[in-house]
Scaffold this motif. Structure first.
Motif, PDB file in Angstrom:
ATOM      1  N   ILE A  61      12.369  32.952  41.163  1.00  0.00           N
ATOM      2  CA  ILE A  61      11.064  32.588  41.703  1.00  0.00           C
ATOM      3  C   ILE A  61      10.925  32.943  43.178  1.00  0.00           C
ATOM      4  CG2 ILE A  61      11.725  30.191  42.189  1.00  0.00           C
ATOM      5  CD1 ILE A  61       8.257  31.414  40.991  1.00  0.00           C
ATOM      6  N   LYS A  62      11.995  32.817  43.962  1.00  0.00           N
ATOM      7  CA  LYS A  62      11.885  33.141  45.387  1.00  0.00           C
ATOM      8  C   LYS A  62      11.618  34.625  45.600  1.00  0.00           C
ATOM      9  CE  LYS A  62      14.307  29.292  47.485  1.00  0.00           C
ATOM     10  NZ  LYS A  62      15.341  28.895  48.453  1.00  0.00           N
ATOM     11  N   ASN A  63      12.342  35.485  44.899  1.00  0.00           N
ATOM     12  CA  ASN A  63      12.090  36.927  45.010  1.00  0.00           C
ATOM     13  C   ASN A  63      10.688  37.270  44.512  1.00  0.00           C
ATOM     14  OD1 ASN A  63      14.629  37.399  46.008  1.00  0.00           O
ATOM     15  ND2 ASN A  63      15.440  38.307  44.141  1.00  0.00           N
ATOM     16  N   GLY A  64      10.295  36.647  43.402  1.00  0.00           N
ATOM     17  CA  GLY A  64       8.966  36.898  42.850  1.00  0.00           C
ATOM     18  C   GLY A  64       7.863  36.450  43.788  1.00  0.00           C
ATOM     19  N   THR A  65       8.045  35.295  44.404  1.00  0.00           N
ATOM     20  CA  THR A  65       7.048  34.793  45.349  1.00  0.00           C
ATOM     21  C   THR A  65       6.957  35.701  46.563  1.00  0.00           C
ATOM     22  OG1 THR A  65       7.438  32.520  44.625  1.00  0.00           O
ATOM     23  CG2 THR A  65       6.387  32.828  46.786  1.00  0.00           C
ATOM     24  N   GLN A  66       8.098  36.119  47.077  1.00  0.00           N
ATOM     25  CA  GLN A  66       8.092  37.002  48.246  1.00  0.00           C
ATOM     26  C   GLN A  66       7.370  38.303  47.943  1.00  0.00           C
ATOM     27  OE1 GLN A  66      11.921  37.734  50.032  1.00  0.00           O
ATOM     28  NE2 GLN A  66      11.088  39.185  51.497  1.00  0.00           N
ATOM     29  N   GLN A  67       7.642  38.910  46.789  1.00  0.00           N
ATOM     30  CA  GLN A  67       6.976  40.171  46.448  1.00  0.00           C
ATOM     31  C   GLN A  67       5.483  39.961  46.244  1.00  0.00           C
ATOM     32  OE1 GLN A  67       8.478  43.353  46.354  1.00  0.00           O
ATOM     33  NE2 GLN A  67       6.297  43.839  46.460  1.00  0.00           N
ATOM     34  N   THR A  68       5.105  38.861  45.604  1.00  0.00           N
ATOM     35  CA  THR A  68       3.686  38.567  45.402  1.00  0.00           C
ATOM     36  C   THR A  68       2.976  38.413  46.738  1.00  0.00           C
ATOM     37  OG1 THR A  68       4.172  37.467  43.297  1.00  0.00           O
ATOM     38  CG2 THR A  68       2.036  36.988  44.313  1.00  0.00           C
ATOM     39  N   MET A  69       3.591  37.671  47.652  1.00  0.00           N
ATOM     40  CA  MET A  69       2.994  37.467  48.975  1.00  0.00           C
ATOM     41  C   MET A  69       2.951  38.776  49.760  1.00  0.00           C
ATOM     42  SD  MET A  69       2.017  34.378  48.823  1.00  0.00           S
ATOM     43  CE  MET A  69       1.550  34.022  50.515  1.00  0.00           C
ATOM     44  N   ASP A  70       3.987  39.593  49.642  1.00  0.00           N
ATOM     45  CA  ASP A  70       3.971  40.913  50.303  1.00  0.00           C
ATOM     46  C   ASP A  70       2.826  41.763  49.749  1.00  0.00           C
ATOM     47  OD1 ASP A  70       6.206  40.240  51.831  1.00  0.00           O
ATOM     48  OD2 ASP A  70       7.602  41.440  50.632  1.00  0.00           O
ATOM     49  N   ASN A  71       2.599  41.691  48.447  1.00  0.00           N
ATOM     50  CA  ASN A  71       1.511  42.458  47.834  1.00  0.00           C
ATOM     51  C   ASN A  71       0.150  41.983  48.343  1.00  0.00           C
ATOM     52  OD1 ASN A  71       3.448  43.854  46.380  1.00  0.00           O
ATOM     53  ND2 ASN A  71       3.072  42.769  44.470  1.00  0.00           N
ATOM     54  N   ILE A  72      -0.014  40.677  48.464  1.00  0.00           N
ATOM     55  CA  ILE A  72      -1.267  40.127  48.994  1.00  0.00           C
ATOM     56  C   ILE A  72      -1.452  40.563  50.440  1.00  0.00           C
ATOM     57  CG2 ILE A  72      -2.432  37.978  49.677  1.00  0.00           C
ATOM     58  CD1 ILE A  72      -1.142  36.726  47.122  1.00  0.00           C
ATOM     59  N   GLN A  73      -0.394  40.478  51.222  1.00  0.00           N
ATOM     60  CA  GLN A  73      -0.457  40.867  52.633  1.00  0.00           C
ATOM     61  C   GLN A  73      -0.835  42.345  52.774  1.00  0.00           C
ATOM     62  OE1 GLN A  73       3.292  40.270  54.779  1.00  0.00           O
ATOM     63  NE2 GLN A  73       2.112  39.197  56.342  1.00  0.00           N
ATOM     64  N   ALA A  74      -0.289  43.195  51.923  1.00  0.00           N
ATOM     65  CA  ALA A  74      -0.618  44.625  51.961  1.00  0.00           C
ATOM     66  C   ALA A  74      -2.082  44.862  51.584  1.00  0.00           C
ATOM     67  CB  ALA A  74       0.309  45.406  51.023  1.00  0.00           C
ATOM     68  N   SER A  75      -2.584  44.143  50.594  1.00  0.00           N
ATOM     69  CA  SER A  75      -3.995  44.273  50.209  1.00  0.00           C
ATOM     70  C   SER A  75      -4.912  43.831  51.335  1.00  0.00           C
ATOM     71  CB  SER A  75      -4.291  43.442  48.959  1.00  0.00           C
ATOM     72  OG  SER A  75      -3.637  43.974  47.847  1.00  0.00           O
ATOM     73  N   LEU A  76      -4.554  42.733  51.985  1.00  0.00           N
ATOM     74  CA  LEU A  76      -5.340  42.257  53.125  1.00  0.00           C
ATOM     75  C   LEU A  76      -5.372  43.303  54.232  1.00  0.00           C
ATOM     76  CD1 LEU A  76      -4.042  38.582  53.264  1.00  0.00           C
ATOM     77  CD2 LEU A  76      -6.431  39.239  52.926  1.00  0.00           C
ATOM     78  N   ALA A  77      -4.216  43.873  54.544  1.00  0.00           N
ATOM     79  CA  ALA A  77      -4.108  44.845  55.635  1.00  0.00           C
ATOM     80  C   ALA A  77      -4.991  46.066  55.398  1.00  0.00           C
ATOM     81  CB  ALA A  77      -2.652  45.268  55.825  1.00  0.00           C
ATOM     82  N   LYS A  78      -5.156  46.465  54.147  1.00  0.00           N
ATOM     83  CA  LYS A  78      -6.015  47.608  53.822  1.00  0.00           C
ATOM     84  C   LYS A  78      -7.458  47.362  54.243  1.00  0.00           C
ATOM     85  CE  LYS A  78      -3.331  49.266  49.906  1.00  0.00           C
ATOM     86  NZ  LYS A  78      -3.278  49.406  48.452  1.00  0.00           N
ATOM     87  N   HIS A  79      -7.811  46.094  54.416  1.00  0.00           N
ATOM     88  CA  HIS A  79      -9.175  45.726  54.798  1.00  0.00           C
ATOM     89  C   HIS A  79      -9.210  45.069  56.178  1.00  0.00           C
ATOM     90  CE1 HIS A  79     -10.710  46.739  50.836  1.00  0.00           C
ATOM     91  NE2 HIS A  79      -9.575  46.258  50.390  1.00  0.00           N
ATOM     92  N   THR A 132       3.316  50.158  41.025  1.00  0.00           N
ATOM     93  CA  THR A 132       3.889  50.152  39.673  1.00  0.00           C
ATOM     94  C   THR A 132       3.403  48.899  38.953  1.00  0.00           C
ATOM     95  OG1 THR A 132       5.883  48.813  40.051  1.00  0.00           O
ATOM     96  CG2 THR A 132       6.028  51.155  40.640  1.00  0.00           C
ATOM     97  N   SER A 133       3.770  48.792  37.696  1.00  0.00           N
ATOM     98  CA  SER A 133       3.541  47.550  36.962  1.00  0.00           C
ATOM     99  C   SER A 133       4.889  46.912  36.621  1.00  0.00           C
ATOM    100  CB  SER A 133       2.730  47.811  35.694  1.00  0.00           C
ATOM    101  OG  SER A 133       3.411  48.719  34.866  1.00  0.00           O
ATOM    102  N   LYS A 134       5.928  47.310  37.370  1.00  0.00           N
ATOM    103  CA  LYS A 134       7.277  46.797  37.161  1.00  0.00           C
ATOM    104  C   LYS A 134       7.498  45.560  38.026  1.00  0.00           C
ATOM    105  CE  LYS A 134      12.110  48.068  37.202  1.00  0.00           C
ATOM    106  NZ  LYS A 134      13.100  49.127  37.380  1.00  0.00           N
ATOM    107  N   LEU A 135       7.927  44.463  37.385  1.00  0.00           N
ATOM    108  CA  LEU A 135       8.201  43.228  38.114  1.00  0.00           C
ATOM    109  C   LEU A 135       9.495  43.347  38.904  1.00  0.00           C
ATOM    110  CD1 LEU A 135       7.420  40.621  35.315  1.00  0.00           C
ATOM    111  CD2 LEU A 135       5.946  41.274  37.214  1.00  0.00           C
ATOM    112  N   ILE A 136       9.524  42.704  40.073  1.00  0.00           N
ATOM    113  CA  ILE A 136      10.736  42.675  40.873  1.00  0.00           C
ATOM    114  C   ILE A 136      11.766  41.802  40.162  1.00  0.00           C
ATOM    115  CG2 ILE A 136      10.070  40.699  42.294  1.00  0.00           C
ATOM    116  CD1 ILE A 136      11.359  42.230  44.671  1.00  0.00           C
ATOM    117  N   ALA A 137      13.011  42.183  40.263  1.00  0.00           N
ATOM    118  CA  ALA A 137      14.093  41.398  39.653  1.00  0.00           C
ATOM    119  C   ALA A 137      14.387  40.168  40.503  1.00  0.00           C
ATOM    120  CB  ALA A 137      15.346  42.274  39.539  1.00  0.00           C
ATOM    121  N   GLY A 138      14.976  39.162  39.890  1.00  0.00           N
ATOM    122  CA  GLY A 138      15.358  37.957  40.616  1.00  0.00           C
ATOM    123  C   GLY A 138      14.540  36.767  40.161  1.00  0.00           C
TER     124      GLY A 138
END
Length: 108
Positions: A28-46, A20-26
């Motif tokens: 900086i900590k919630n935002g950082t966690q979601q950003t890092m989870d997104n990076i981790q998922a992109s890495l895993a795809k490769h 989605t293009s919807k930001l997670i609520a919360g």
């Protein structure tokens, strides 16, 4: 993400909910966690892990968020932290509070 010459570039990683293009609520900590989870998922795809990252640039809406950001960020690495730097900016994509740009190196 783009991989070239065994180097992977991640640009504009945000705290959006998956597919989605919807930001997670919360804050900086919630935002950082979601950003890092997104990076981790992109890495895993490769077939890469967080340990393959060598450099990250952190853009924050407010530099006062640095300690809270860093507290979450450091929890994603089991050993060697990638080099990272941060700066505050006046406006990020989708009005998010955090955006990351990372470089990973294929270790194969």
């Amino acid at each position: 993400m783009r991989c070239a010459w065994e180097i992977c570039y991640f640009s504009g990683e945000l705290c959006t909910l998956p597919n989605t293009s919807k930001l997670i609520a919360g804050g900086i900590k919630n935002g950082t966690q979601q950003t890092m989870d997104n990076i981790q998922a992109s890495l895993a795809k490769h077939s890469l892990t967080m340990n393959d990252l060598v450099k990250c640039t952190v853009m924050l809406a407010d530099i006062k968020d640095w300690p809270a950001f860093n507290e979450v960020y450091t929890g994603y690495f089991a050993k060697n932290f990638p080099a990272h730097r941060a700066f505050a900016t006046n406006g990020l994509a989708l009005s998010t509070r955090v955006e990351l740009e990372c470089i990973g190196v294929l270790s194969r």
